[in-house]
Design an enzyme around this catalytic site. Structure first.
Site, PDB file in Angstrom:
ATOM      1  N   GLU A  85      19.036 -11.742 -50.333  1.00 35.55           N
ATOM      2  CA  GLU A  85      18.740 -10.462 -50.909  1.00 35.55           C
ATOM      3  C   GLU A  85      19.390 -10.651 -52.560  1.00 35.55           C
ATOM      4  OE1 GLU A  85      20.706  -7.659 -48.433  1.00 35.55           O
ATOM      5  OE2 GLU A  85      19.572  -8.513 -46.698  1.00 35.55           O
ATOM      6  N   GLU A 125      14.231 -11.657 -39.800  1.00 38.58           N
ATOM      7  CA  GLU A 125      15.230 -10.781 -39.254  1.00 38.58           C
ATOM      8  C   GLU A 125      14.275  -9.327 -38.760  1.00 38.58           C
ATOM      9  OE1 GLU A 125      18.146  -9.276 -41.990  1.00 38.58           O
ATOM     10  OE2 GLU A 125      18.503 -11.560 -42.582  1.00 38.58           O
TER      11      GLU A 125
HETATM   12  O1  G3I Z   1      33.805  -7.433 -36.710  1.00 41.71           O
HETATM   13  C1  G3I Z   1      34.368  -6.059 -37.314  1.00 41.71           C
HETATM   14  C2  G3I Z   1      35.283  -5.411 -36.041  1.00 41.71           C
HETATM   15  O2  G3I Z   1      36.488  -6.326 -35.659  1.00 41.71           O
HETATM   16  C3  G3I Z   1      35.549  -4.160 -36.096  1.00 41.71           C
HETATM   17  O3  G3I Z   1      35.924  -3.545 -34.974  1.00 41.71           O
HETATM   18  C4  G3I Z   1      34.252  -3.346 -36.318  1.00 41.71           C
HETATM   19  C5  G3I Z   1      34.548  -1.849 -36.969  1.00 41.71           C
HETATM   20  O4  G3I Z   1      33.681  -1.350 -37.669  1.00 41.71           O
HETATM   21  O5  G3I Z   1      33.521  -3.891 -37.837  1.00 41.71           O
HETATM   22  C6  G3I Z   1      33.348  -5.351 -37.333  1.00 41.71           C
HETATM   23  O6  G3I Z   1      32.388  -5.765 -38.184  1.00 41.71           O
HETATM   24  C7  G3I Z   1      31.160  -5.073 -38.373  1.00 41.71           C
HETATM   25  C8  G3I Z   1      30.107  -6.216 -38.313  1.00 41.71           C
HETATM   26  O7  G3I Z   1      28.809  -5.843 -38.543  1.00 41.71           O
HETATM   27  C9  G3I Z   1      30.135  -6.457 -36.755  1.00 41.71           C
HETATM   28  O8  G3I Z   1      29.981  -5.371 -35.907  1.00 41.71           O
HETATM   29  C10 G3I Z   1      31.215  -4.743 -39.935  1.00 41.71           C
HETATM   30  O9  G3I Z   1      32.230  -3.957 -40.434  1.00 41.71           O
HETATM   31  C11 G3I Z   1      29.829  -4.461 -40.334  1.00 41.71           C
HETATM   32  O10 G3I Z   1      29.689  -4.559 -41.784  1.00 41.71           O
HETATM   33  C12 G3I Z   1      28.701  -5.609 -39.765  1.00 41.71           C
HETATM   34  O11 G3I Z   1      27.621  -5.255 -40.226  1.00 41.71           O
HETATM   35  C13 G3I Z   1      26.485  -6.333 -40.063  1.00 41.71           C
HETATM   36  C14 G3I Z   1      25.895  -6.002 -41.540  1.00 41.71           C
HETATM   37  O12 G3I Z   1      24.593  -7.261 -41.960  1.00 41.71           O
HETATM   38  C15 G3I Z   1      26.651  -6.428 -42.797  1.00 41.71           C
HETATM   39  O13 G3I Z   1      27.298  -7.970 -42.696  1.00 41.71           O
HETATM   40  C16 G3I Z   1      25.620  -6.138 -38.967  1.00 41.71           C
HETATM   41  O14 G3I Z   1      26.096  -6.294 -37.981  1.00 41.71           O
HETATM   42  C17 G3I Z   1      24.476  -7.025 -39.254  1.00 41.71           C
HETATM   43  O15 G3I Z   1      23.334  -6.737 -38.454  1.00 41.71           O
HETATM   44  C18 G3I Z   1      23.759  -6.793 -40.821  1.00 41.71           C
HETATM   45  O16 G3I Z   1      22.725  -7.865 -40.783  1.00 41.71           O
HETATM   46  C19 G3I Z   1      22.097  -7.814 -41.981  1.00 41.71           C
HETATM   47  C20 G3I Z   1      21.685  -9.352 -42.470  1.00 41.71           C
HETATM   48  O17 G3I Z   1      22.952 -10.061 -42.374  1.00 41.71           O
HETATM   49  C21 G3I Z   1      21.168  -9.353 -43.913  1.00 41.71           C
HETATM   50  N1  G3I Z   1      19.812  -8.538 -43.648  1.00 41.71           N
HETATM   51  C22 G3I Z   1      19.798  -7.155 -43.449  1.00 41.71           C
HETATM   52  C23 G3I Z   1      20.649  -7.147 -42.090  1.00 41.71           C
HETATM   53  C24 G3I Z   1      20.630  -5.756 -41.610  1.00 41.71           C
HETATM   54  O18 G3I Z   1      21.519  -4.800 -42.366  1.00 41.71           O
END
Ligand code: G3I
Length: 351
Positions: free
Chosen positions: A162, A269
């Site tokens: 991205e 994805e």
């Molecule tokens: O791991 C912590 C956990 O310990 C905590 O309890 C929880 C509370 O909010 O947060 C957890 O981390 C989160 C993680 O997802 C796992 O649930 C992060 O805050 C959150 O930011 C993270 O979001 C991910 C996001 O990317 C940002 O990295 C999503 O799961 C994931 O599906 C999403 O994936 C992205 C791709 O990497 C790139 N393209 C878009 C796609 C969808 O947005």
């Protein structure tokens, strides 16, 4: 009379044009295969899902369904910078190792995600006040360490994720603003040095169709290729809705132009989010979007991997990212296959 001839001519032209450009999915060998992975093998395709390490540990049904149905995985969060490199002097590969080990045991391809992204950075990087040279050294160490650890075990990497805004302009991430546009080329070269066999991808959102953003992706990767930067493919993420889904014809044309550059072009994805609660009609419309995207992939020889952003609605990230939306994947929350599952299976089970 003249009017009749003109009409006939128009009809013939329409038929010729639409027949000539109708995407034809490649032949598949399976018929009534027992799983998506068996069916996909018959189409020379890897079919995968983004994987959550926590669910893999705690949910036997999750693990069982994943290994039965898929032959590729992408760690959803386990290889992101904030997870693997939380502080400057510490790498933590616990979750990433668990996924790679699981994939190895189950003969699944691993698509590593992701080395350079503006998101999910630990604060020591995002809030650090590093000089250009320091940041280059930090990025190089990160890529070399992460790719080097999985050398020979991770088949492909989203090296840069991205890097563009939706209008096609370069995103002013920490990498672009502190290092400059060269960071993209540097990242690909270091990843290649760390694992010369791994396929290296540029991965992008909202670039499936023939539009401004995908034009910008095209120009970016064409430029990298022309300068001998080791890039092997483009990943089209495909986070869509039933209304915003790109047209089959456009996706195919877009994929073909990347393929003509000598690049692999995978779906990396995919998910089709619905407004909740979803109706049976919504689920059928969703199935058609999944079917169209797989049809596009099977119509382009260089589309070798089709990955969905999870497989069960039980753990999808959609509801937290798009409040009010969900039901985006091919299994419901109780692991029942949805119409989208059947649409993919049927498409791969035809000869
Ligand atoms: O791991 C912590 C956990 O310990 C905590 O309890 C929880 C509370 O909010 O947060 C957890 O981390 C989160 C993680 O997802 C796992 O649930 C992060 O805050 C959150 O930011 C993270 O979001 C991910 C996001 O990317 C940002 O990295 C999503 O799961 C994931 O599906 C999403 O994936 C992205 C791709 O990497 C790139 N393209 C878009 C796609 C969808 O947005």
């Amino acid at each position: 009379m003249l009017k009749g001839i003109r009409l006939l001519y128009l009809l013939a032209t329409c038929l010729i044009v639409s027949c000539a450009s109708e995407p034809t999915p490649r032949a598949c060998a399976a018929n009534n295969a027992a799983s998506l992975r068996d069916a996909a093998q018959g189409c020379s395709l890897s079919i995968g899902a983004a994987v959550d390490a926590k669910s893999l540990r705690s949910d036997a049904m999750y693990k069982q369904t994943l290994s039965r149905e898929f032959n590729a995985v992408t760690p959803e969060n386990a290889m992101k910078w904030a997870t693997v490199h939380p502080t400057r002097d510490k790498y933590d590969f616990t979750d990433a190792d668990a996924i790679v080990d699981f994939a190895t045991e189950n003969k699944m391809l691993v698509h590593g995600h992701t080395l350079v992204w503006h998101n999910s950075l630990p604060t020591w990087v995002s809030a650090g006040s590093f000089s250009r040279d320091e940041l280059i050294a930090i990025l190089r160490d990160h890529i070399t360490t992460v790719v080097g650890r999985y050398r020979g075990r991770v088949a492909a990497w989203d090296v840069v994720n991205e890097a563009l805004n939706d209008d096609g302009s370069p995103r002013q991430s920490i990498w672009a603003s502190r290092i400059g546009p060269d960071y993209i080329e540097m990242a690909f070269r270091w990843a290649h040095e760390a694992d010369p066999q791994a396929k290296l991808f540029y991965n992008e959102d909202k670039a499936e169709s023939m539009e401004t953003k995908s034009n910008a992706v095209y120009n970016l990767v064409k430029n990298l290729k022309s300068r001998g930067v080791p890039i092997d493919g483009v990943g089209l993420q495909s986070h869509v809705t039933t209304d915003s889904a790109p047209k089959l014809q456009d996706v195919t044309s877009n994929m073909n132009r990347f393929a003509e550059l000598g690049l692999e072009v995978d779906i990396t994805e995919m998910e089709v989010r619905l407004k909740l609660p979803s109706s049976p009609e919504d689920l059928n419309a969703q199935a058609r979007v999944y079917r169209d995207m797989l049809t596009a992939c099977l119509s382009v020889k260089q589309c070798k991997v089709f990955v969905m952003w999870g497989f069960t609605d039980k753990y999808s990230s959609v509801p937290s990212i798009f409040p009010g939306n969900g039901a985006a994947l091919i299994y419901n929350e109780s692991y029942q296959p949805k119409p989208a599952y059947k649409a993919l299976a049927d498409l791969m089970n035809r000869r």
